[in-house]
Design a protein around this motif. Structure first.
Motif, mmCIF file in Angstrom:
data_model
loop_
_atom_site.group_PDB
_atom_site.id
_atom_site.type_symbol
_atom_site.label_atom_id
_atom_site.label_comp_id
_atom_site.label_asym_id
_atom_site.label_seq_id
_atom_site.Cartn_x
_atom_site.Cartn_y
_atom_site.Cartn_z
ATOM 1 N N LEU A 274 0.828 -1.210 0.000
ATOM 2 C CA LEU A 274 0.000 0.000 0.000
ATOM 3 C C LEU A 274 0.860 1.257 0.000
ATOM 4 O O LEU A 274 0.511 2.258 -0.639
ATOM 5 C CB LEU A 274 -0.945 -0.020 1.207
ATOM 6 C CG LEU A 274 -2.100 -1.030 1.111
ATOM 7 C CD1 LEU A 274 -2.768 -1.212 2.472
ATOM 8 C CD2 LEU A 274 -3.125 -0.600 0.071
ATOM 9 N N CYS A 275 1.983 1.215 0.706
ATOM 10 C CA CYS A 275 2.924 2.348 0.670
ATOM 11 C C CYS A 275 3.439 2.570 -0.745
ATOM 12 O O CYS A 275 3.487 3.710 -1.243
ATOM 13 C CB CYS A 275 4.108 2.078 1.608
ATOM 14 S SG CYS A 275 3.771 2.337 3.353
ATOM 15 N N PHE A 276 3.812 1.483 -1.402
ATOM 16 C CA PHE A 276 4.350 1.570 -2.764
ATOM 17 C C PHE A 276 3.316 2.139 -3.730
ATOM 18 O O PHE A 276 3.608 3.073 -4.496
ATOM 19 C CB PHE A 276 4.804 0.183 -3.222
ATOM 20 C CG PHE A 276 5.217 0.133 -4.663
ATOM 21 C CD1 PHE A 276 6.453 0.634 -5.061
ATOM 22 C CD2 PHE A 276 4.371 -0.407 -5.627
ATOM 23 C CE1 PHE A 276 6.834 0.592 -6.403
ATOM 24 C CE2 PHE A 276 4.740 -0.444 -6.965
ATOM 25 C CZ PHE A 276 5.983 0.050 -7.344
ATOM 26 N N PHE A 277 2.075 1.601 -3.669
ATOM 27 C CA PHE A 277 1.041 2.067 -4.596
ATOM 28 C C PHE A 277 0.640 3.512 -4.306
ATOM 29 O O PHE A 277 0.354 4.285 -5.232
ATOM 30 C CB PHE A 277 -0.183 1.149 -4.530
ATOM 31 C CG PHE A 277 0.011 -0.164 -5.226
ATOM 32 C CD1 PHE A 277 0.354 -0.214 -6.563
ATOM 33 C CD2 PHE A 277 -0.144 -1.363 -4.545
ATOM 34 C CE1 PHE A 277 0.538 -1.430 -7.222
ATOM 35 C CE2 PHE A 277 0.037 -2.573 -5.178
ATOM 36 C CZ PHE A 277 0.385 -2.607 -6.523
ATOM 37 N N THR A 278 0.606 3.874 -3.032
ATOM 38 C CA THR A 278 0.275 5.259 -2.683
ATOM 39 C C THR A 278 1.303 6.212 -3.275
ATOM 40 O O THR A 278 0.957 7.264 -3.839
ATOM 41 C CB THR A 278 0.219 5.430 -1.152
ATOM 42 O OG1 THR A 278 -0.732 4.513 -0.591
ATOM 43 C CG2 THR A 278 -0.181 6.855 -0.777
ATOM 44 N N PHE A 279 2.568 5.855 -3.151
ATOM 45 C CA PHE A 279 3.641 6.690 -3.695
ATOM 46 C C PHE A 279 3.529 6.807 -5.217
ATOM 47 O O PHE A 279 3.648 7.906 -5.779
ATOM 48 C CB PHE A 279 4.991 6.101 -3.306
ATOM 49 C CG PHE A 279 6.163 6.862 -3.854
ATOM 50 C CD1 PHE A 279 6.500 8.115 -3.345
ATOM 51 C CD2 PHE A 279 6.932 6.328 -4.885
ATOM 52 C CE1 PHE A 279 7.580 8.821 -3.863
ATOM 53 C CE2 PHE A 279 8.005 7.029 -5.402
ATOM 54 C CZ PHE A 279 8.338 8.284 -4.882
ATOM 55 N N LYS A 280 3.262 5.665 -5.879
ATOM 56 C CA LYS A 280 3.151 5.677 -7.347
ATOM 57 C C LYS A 280 1.957 6.514 -7.803
ATOM 58 O O LYS A 280 2.064 7.299 -8.756
ATOM 59 C CB LYS A 280 3.017 4.245 -7.873
ATOM 60 C CG LYS A 280 4.254 3.368 -7.655
ATOM 61 C CD LYS A 280 5.452 3.838 -8.457
ATOM 62 C CE LYS A 280 5.284 3.546 -9.938
ATOM 63 N NZ LYS A 280 6.491 3.929 -10.710
ATOM 64 N N LEU A 281 0.824 6.351 -7.114
ATOM 65 C CA LEU A 281 -0.370 7.111 -7.483
ATOM 66 C C LEU A 281 -0.169 8.595 -7.238
ATOM 67 O O LEU A 281 -0.626 9.448 -8.021
ATOM 68 C CB LEU A 281 -1.575 6.599 -6.676
ATOM 69 C CG LEU A 281 -2.078 5.195 -7.040
ATOM 70 C CD1 LEU A 281 -3.092 4.714 -6.029
ATOM 71 C CD2 LEU A 281 -2.692 5.194 -8.448
ATOM 72 N N PHE A 282 0.518 8.920 -6.150
ATOM 73 C CA PHE A 282 0.789 10.321 -5.844
ATOM 74 C C PHE A 282 1.699 10.949 -6.902
ATOM 75 O O PHE A 282 1.521 12.108 -7.291
ATOM 76 C CB PHE A 282 1.433 10.429 -4.458
ATOM 77 C CG PHE A 282 1.635 11.838 -3.998
ATOM 78 C CD1 PHE A 282 0.566 12.587 -3.511
ATOM 79 C CD2 PHE A 282 2.890 12.433 -4.063
ATOM 80 C CE1 PHE A 282 0.748 13.898 -3.096
ATOM 81 C CE2 PHE A 282 3.076 13.739 -3.648
ATOM 82 C CZ PHE A 282 2.003 14.475 -3.159
ATOM 83 N N GLN A 283 2.648 10.151 -7.374
ATOM 84 C CA GLN A 283 3.564 10.646 -8.421
ATOM 85 C C GLN A 283 2.827 10.885 -9.742
ATOM 86 O O GLN A 283 2.982 11.916 -10.381
ATOM 87 C CB GLN A 283 4.686 9.638 -8.639
ATOM 88 C CG GLN A 283 5.906 9.840 -7.768
ATOM 89 C CD GLN A 283 7.066 8.981 -8.241
ATOM 90 O OE1 GLN A 283 6.880 7.853 -8.723
ATOM 91 N NE2 GLN A 283 8.278 9.513 -8.108
ATOM 92 N N ASN A 284 2.020 9.896 -10.125
ATOM 93 C CA ASN A 284 1.362 9.948 -11.432
ATOM 94 C C ASN A 284 0.108 10.820 -11.433
ATOM 95 O O ASN A 284 -0.276 11.368 -12.472
ATOM 96 C CB ASN A 284 0.990 8.531 -11.889
ATOM 97 C CG ASN A 284 2.219 7.653 -12.048
ATOM 98 O OD1 ASN A 284 3.319 8.144 -12.321
ATOM 99 N ND2 ASN A 284 2.044 6.348 -11.856
#
Length: 477
Positions: A274-284
């Motif tokens: 969830l940390c990884f996906f949150t970071f990716k979604l925040f970036q994109n």
């Protein structure tokens, strides 16, 4: 298909709790402590904790050591339905299910798919921790129920001021069931701000304050008793916070889960993903992040509350954000979206394991009944008993020996002067404990004096059985 799976999830939950609710989880002293003011309210209209009479000031007149929400609910329940522990446990079974249903509705409002919402529902209802801590006659179920109701008001599509107001009322009811409910206020506040804007927060605060003012009005004539009763509880919590290490807190957190070590690994993997996906979604910034922000506000609020509370009961509140996280993972197009299914399978295998240990290999009901009969026989000449036992024989003894004067334990961590209760302790002619290391120091000194008959035995079950406790009985010669 969706209705069939929903029905299956519900029926399996009913089977899980129904197969042994009268025996398991074992009766905790906490249940007796909360039952006492509830039955007093049902019979007399007053909240009196008579099982602590003479041990803590004011208990025989007014219960102020806990906010009254759950005690009033239990009292109303006992005034309508049969007077028994099983009545309160069944009530909590229903509350847990209604809370899970409200959680499911919340996820649908947050645009979570049907499959993901049902997996989240199963993640809550099938986890043995719900059975261990949610369905006992304590306030965890009601606290979570009011909190979820506050989230439902905070996500209502109507922009009426009343939604913000009632979100505050429900959150206040949650805190008045157990103070830990207040620590979830940031979650509801986040949704109020997100859905209704800053101006509606005043209505939320107004709704939250009014029930608290009613409680203060109830307290104020006996402020000195409140300071002693509630203050002793706060001091005990502070002492626990200082006592336990981080490893101890992890053990407390994982204790109630099925296959706790495996569950800790799953939770670790889940949060990492969830940390990884949150970071990716925040970036994109490819899609709305509102649900993800809500998850992190929710899970962090609960973890902070659990860290400061240091008691296993409250881990129940972590099930909902963890299940929410599983739903979010399931929505992602990645191989890690299989993790929620792994979590469900672990819960199912844990349920099967519980049935095997407690009903296939042993007859738990028969073992507990024989154990209680042995206790009753040991107390044949007793008239005044002090209990600090697991499983707690209070309800069994009351049914067999209504003449027996039974008082429940006061934790050794409560910083009360011994002069408060020493006379009452000296009036007891029998004591029952499950762990001599937890005995109050004043009682230890009393037992060193005079002539006592001491009996000790272990309940004959495997070490992984929920009845695996020691019993130590002191009776006066």
């Amino acid at each position: 298909m969706a209705y069939a799976s929903f029905l299956f999830i519900s029926l399996l939950y009913c089977f899980q709790v129904g197969i042994s609710l009268g025996v398991l989880p074992v009766v905790w002293p906490d249940e007796v402590l909360f039952y006492s003011p509830a039955i007093s309210f049902a019979n007399t209209g007053h909240l009196k904790t008579e099982v602590l009479t003479g041990l803590i000031p004011g208990m025989e007149s007014k219960t102020l050591w806990m906010p009254p929400g759950y005690l009033l609910f239990s009292g109303f329940t006992l005034s309508i339905f049969p007077d028994s522990l099983i009545t309160l446990r069944i009530a909590n079974v229903c509350i847990v299910y209604l809370t899970a249903l409200g959680f499911y509705i919340l996820l649908k409002r947050l645009s979570i798919s049907e499959m993901a919402a049902q997996i989240a529902l199963a993640s809550v209802l099938w986890e043995p921790l719900v059975f261990r801590f949610g369905t006992v006659a304590r306030m965890e179920a009601l606290t979570a129920c009011f909190f979820i109701l506050s989230l439902l008001f905070a996500t209502n599509k109507s922009k009426s001021n009343w939604n913000s107001f009632f979100a505050g009322v429900m959150l206040s009811f949650s805190a008045l069931s157990h103070p830990i409910g207040a620590s979830f206020g940031l979650i509801t506040l986040f949704l109020i701000y997100q859905n209704f804007g800053f101006k509606k927060i005043i209505w939320f605060l107004l709704g939250g304050v009014l029930p608290i003012l009613v409680w203060i009005y109830y307290i104020h004539p006996n402020w000195d008793w409140f300071q002693i009763q509630f203050g002793a509880q706060l001091t005990r919590k502070q002492n626990l916070l200082k006592t336990f290490t981080l490893i101890d807190k992890l053990k407390i957190f994982s204790f109630g889960f099925g296959f706790p070590k495996i569950r800790l690994v799953i939770i670790g993997l889940q949060l990492s993903c969830l940390c990884f996906f949150t970071f990716k979604l925040f970036q994109n910034k490819t899609k709305q992040m509102n649900s993800w922000y809500l998850f992190w506000v929710w899970i962090l609020s609960v973890f902070v509350a659990l860290y400061t509370s240091s008691e296993g009961w409250y881990v129940y509140h972590s099930l909902f954000p963890l299940a929410f996280g599983m739903a979010l993972l399931l929505e992602e197009k990645s191989f890690v979206n299989k993790l929620p299914y792994v979590g469900i399978l672990v819960s199912l295998f844990a349920m099967i394991f519980i049935v095997k240990i407690h009903w296939s290999k042993t007859d738990t009901n028969e073992i507990q009944t024989l154990h209680f009969q042995k206790i009753e026989k040991s107390l044949s000449n007793s008239k005044a008993l002090y209990l600090q036992s697991l499983p707690d024989p209070y309800f069994y003894l009351k049914s067999k020996r209504p003449d027996l004067d039974i008082l429940e334990f006061i934790p050794g961590e409560l910083e009360l002067p011994s002069t408060t209760y020493i006379k009452t302790i000296h009036s007891r002619d029998s004591f029952i404990f499950y762990d001599e290391n937890l005995i109050n120091d004043t009682i230890k000194e009393y037992l060193k004096q005079g002539n006592w008959i001491r009996k000790e035995w272990d309940i004959p079950v495997p070490s992984n059985h929920w009845l695996h406790y020691k019993t130590i009985v002191y009776t006066r010669k």
